[in-house]
Design an enzyme around this catalytic site. Sequence first.
Site, mmCIF file in Angstrom:
data_model
loop_
_atom_site.group_PDB
_atom_site.id
_atom_site.type_symbol
_atom_site.label_atom_id
_atom_site.label_comp_id
_atom_site.label_asym_id
_atom_site.label_seq_id
_atom_site.Cartn_x
_atom_site.Cartn_y
_atom_site.Cartn_z
ATOM 1 N N HIS A 7 1.000 -1.146 -0.057
ATOM 2 C CA HIS A 7 0.083 -0.112 -0.065
ATOM 3 C C HIS A 7 0.918 1.242 -0.032
ATOM 4 O O HIS A 7 2.103 1.174 0.464
ATOM 5 C CB HIS A 7 -0.829 -0.028 1.400
ATOM 6 N N ASP B 260 -8.135 -4.625 -0.791
ATOM 7 C CA ASP B 260 -8.560 -5.296 -1.746
ATOM 8 C C ASP B 260 -8.142 -6.794 -1.944
ATOM 9 O O ASP B 260 -8.706 -7.460 -2.725
ATOM 10 C CB ASP B 260 -7.525 -4.604 -3.218
#
Length: 449
Positions: A326, A385
């Site tokens: 991320h 996700d």
Amino acid sequence: MTTKKEYLIYKLSDGMKRCIKIDADLFKRLDVKRGLRNEDGTGVLVGLTNIGNVVGYERTADGLHPIDGRLYYRGYEITDLAHAIMAEKRCGYEEVGYLLLSGKLPDAEELQAFRQLIFDNMPLQPKTLLNIIELEGSDIMNILARSVLELYTYDTTPDDTSRDNLMRQSIELVSKFPAIIAYAYNMLRHKTQGRSLHIRHPQENYSIAENFLYMLQGPHFTQLDARTLDLLLILQAEHGGGNNSTFTVRVTSSSGTDTYSSVAAGIGSLKGPRHGGANIKVRDMILNIEETLEDWTDETAIRNYLRQMVRGEAYDRTGLIYGIGHAVYTNSDPRAVLLKEMARQLAAEKGRGEEMAFMEQLERLAIETVYETKGRGKTLCANVDFYSGFVYDLIGLPREIYTPLFAMARIVGWCAHRNEELNFEGKRIIRPAYRCVADINEYIPLGRR
């Protein structure tokens, strides 16, 4: 045989290929913050907000230090909000929406009034509904963007940016997104699969998550389905002002444009595979790994396949393991941690505990494999996700609406940021600089070229 039109397009494209080249070293020499990122990967500070805060590291004199991720909505930690709602086994997206839009948590009476307001605004104009039915195309995100722009035409004061009008528009958009997405998918299914077309009206005592599932599938969902979808909506409602789609909404809002144009721009940004479209990438990757491996418990085989993926020799040959890493979070993404808690419960209800165990094993091995192959230059964790596509599949939701569901969650955050952007004292249009490095040319008359 190439037509004149095709040849002209080729010539223009070839010219574009030559003129877009910029020496990569120039960016470093001129201290250009590509992607509005600093050298250490952190975002360039371009604004202030009271809405959301994404915390993934600590900055000290020695540099950046990884920490467990934290996400705050109006100063409240998402873990505290989510756990309180989960403990009471209820849906809480409306409560979070009230918080993001107003800056305070509602009491019971305020929450009930807000939920009623959402329900009252959920039905679509007959013309909007008919236009959704008539639209051709298979991309629900594009249909959503077009439908949002169409809402402008039914608004009697669409360009009014007063505080009260902005709040009214915000509530109407939050209310209408579930209906637009559900009806658009049912129309798509009717056209492409020959299935019956159902236009189900929202139910007054249902939450947004429950009403979405009802409008999409009818009453064939469990309470755990609804509460898990509700959690996903909560986790994706807001993520600071710097994420691509929210920044897009703030940039367009700073120009003074109308709410519908600004939100449609945010939808366009979210659609991209590097942003909201990532959950589909993860789900496709997981299915590929499951189909390739004969034994989901064989750790050696999993590691070997992941190594091939990182080296660009397997799956889509990009060298990426989707859902891992991320831009801000380091040790952990709090959204992924919370979603994993609910995913375990839902997988058990659906009899898919073996696949859930595989997902958790894959998360651990993927991170270890990237470290082993590329080193520990960056601390990695699974992002939201990684699990969201699997959770959508557990609920029985089609892949065509994975990214639209992200938009359905994020619309409340977009509206909160737009409202803040337009109500700052001394507000200015967002206008960063690009330095032109093209050579200066002397004009040559047309006849001498």
